[in-house]
Design an enzyme around this catalytic site. Structure first.
Site, PDB file in Angstrom:
ATOM      1  N   HIS A  41       0.821  -1.209   0.000  1.00 47.14           N
ATOM      2  CA  HIS A  41       0.000   0.000   0.000  1.00 47.14           C
ATOM      3  C   HIS A  41       0.866   1.275   0.000  1.00 47.14           C
ATOM      4  CE1 HIS A  41      -3.458  -2.500   1.270  1.00 47.14           C
ATOM      5  NE2 HIS A  41      -2.746  -2.930   2.285  1.00 47.14           N
TER       6      HIS A  41
HETATM    7  O1  RIB Z   1      -5.225   0.130   4.526  1.00 50.19           O
HETATM    8  C1  RIB Z   1      -3.831   0.109   4.415  1.00 50.19           C
HETATM    9  C2  RIB Z   1      -3.221   1.272   5.110  1.00 50.19           C
HETATM   10  O2  RIB Z   1      -3.521   1.213   6.499  1.00 50.19           O
HETATM   11  C3  RIB Z   1      -1.695   1.286   5.029  1.00 50.19           C
HETATM   12  O3  RIB Z   1      -1.243   2.608   5.066  1.00 50.19           O
HETATM   13  C4  RIB Z   1      -1.280   0.574   6.280  1.00 50.19           C
HETATM   14  O4  RIB Z   1       0.030   0.947   6.712  1.00 50.19           O
HETATM   15  C5  RIB Z   1      -2.313   1.087   7.244  1.00 50.19           C
HETATM   16  O5  RIB Z   1      -1.892   2.366   7.683  1.00 50.19           O
END
Ligand code: RIB
Ligand code: CA
Length: 313
Positions: free
Chosen positions: A237
């Site tokens: 992500h």
């Molecule tokens: O949904 C994924 C996000 O939420 C990413 O940034 C992970 O690190 C959490 O913060």
């Protein structure tokens, strides 16, 4: 003309840590990192960020601690995904550097003023710090050149609830304020695209057990995902958000106005109404190019990014 000055707002977290490693490996002009309560409480996120930067040999980069709780909603963590210490249980040597004295939102405001028209900001945690900075100094919306947010789920299910992505779920009010602001340029990377960028277990298994630096960080911080949690892939992500800030053509999207549910069963649900204005919502991503580049700059073993994943994180 060197790389634009950059601030990254994190809730370090495993993928946040990999995002920082990627930014540094790409030679980003990282002015500083701000931390926010999200995956783990903000003091742990701050500690982790200091330790990750020290591990990567960049204790010179300041870490500014930010909001310890969402604007309005109740705080929720993601230690189920990131482990109790936020780094998948990886124990890094403690940095000898202390957090900076200036709070996270104030640092964002300071950088926006000092680098007006040049500063890029990548937000990969709940948007509390950015919302606070906006409330204190609304003109940062015109001073900051580009904002890239990892947050939301626009045409896919959520990962915190069936309808909400974690970062937006934790602070839906902050997310709505950020999404409504009149930024020069804001891009939203939801699960729609980040769920297509995965570190495969087969690749992880080929990272030498004695790897140090960025490869060692990836190996150690994601180990729990592939062993204890038995996953076949780890979602990239936050590294994708950094990559898009540096190479915007990695994604394609449409502009839309965003509404966020701030309470109730649908807390954190994000709905996009495409109307030719508002944030750019990423719809497509060149995941193969991104994963290949991530492996290359972090000196990970390469593999065919098209490999299937039956049960990623
Ligand atoms: O949904 C994924 C996000 O939420 C990413 O940034 C992970 O690190 C959490 O913060
Ligand atoms: Ca994060």
């Amino acid at each position: 003309m060197g790389p634009n000055p950059l601030v990254v707002d994190v809730d370090t977290g495993v993928d946040d840590a990999v995002a920082l490693a990627f930014a540094l490996a790409k030679g980003a002009n990282l002015l500083g990192v701000t931390t926010v309560a999200g995956n783990v409480p903000v003091d742990i996120a701050t500690r982790n960020t200091l330790d990750v930067l020290a591990w990567l040999g960049r204790e010179d980069i300041p870490v500014h601690c930010g909001a310890s709780r969402p604007l309005v909603a109740s705080y929720a963590d993601a230690t189920d995904v990131h482990g109790g210490n936020g780094l998948g249980g990886m124990e890094l040597p403690a940095s000898t550097t202390s957090r900076a004295t200036l709070a996270g939102p104030a640092f964002i405001i300071q950088c926006a003023e000092r680098f007006a028209g040049e500063l890029d900001l990548v937000a990969v945690g709940p948007l509390t710090n950015l919302a606070i900075a906006l409330n204190v100094r609304p003109q940062i919306a015109s001073q900051i050149r580009r904002v890239v947010v990892m947050g939301g789920a626009y045409s896919v299910p959520g990962n915190k609830t069936p309808s909400a992505e974690f970062n937006v779920y934790v602070d839906p009010d902050a997310a709505q304020q950020v999404f409504n602001a009149d930024w020069n340029d804001i891009t939203l990377l939801g699960l729609d695209v980040t769920h297509r960028t995965v570190l495969a277990r087969e690749l992880w298994a080929r990272i030498p057990g004695d790897a140090d630096g960025a490869a060692g960080l990836v190996r150690g911080a994601t180990e729990r995902t592939f062993t204890e949690r038995g996953k076949s892939g780890f979602y990239l992500h936050d590294p994708l958000a950094v990559a898009v800030a540096l190479e915007p053509d990695l994604i394609q999207g449409t502009q839309a106005s965003i509404s966020v549910e701030v309470t109730g069963q649908a807390r954190g649900k994000t709905s996009a109404s495409e109307n030719g204005s508002g944030p750019l919502v990423a719809r497509e991503v060149d995941s193969e190019r991104f994963v290949r580049e991530l492996c290359q700059v972090l000196e990970l073993p390469t593999m065919d990014a098209r490999a299937g994943f039956e049960n990623p994180e």
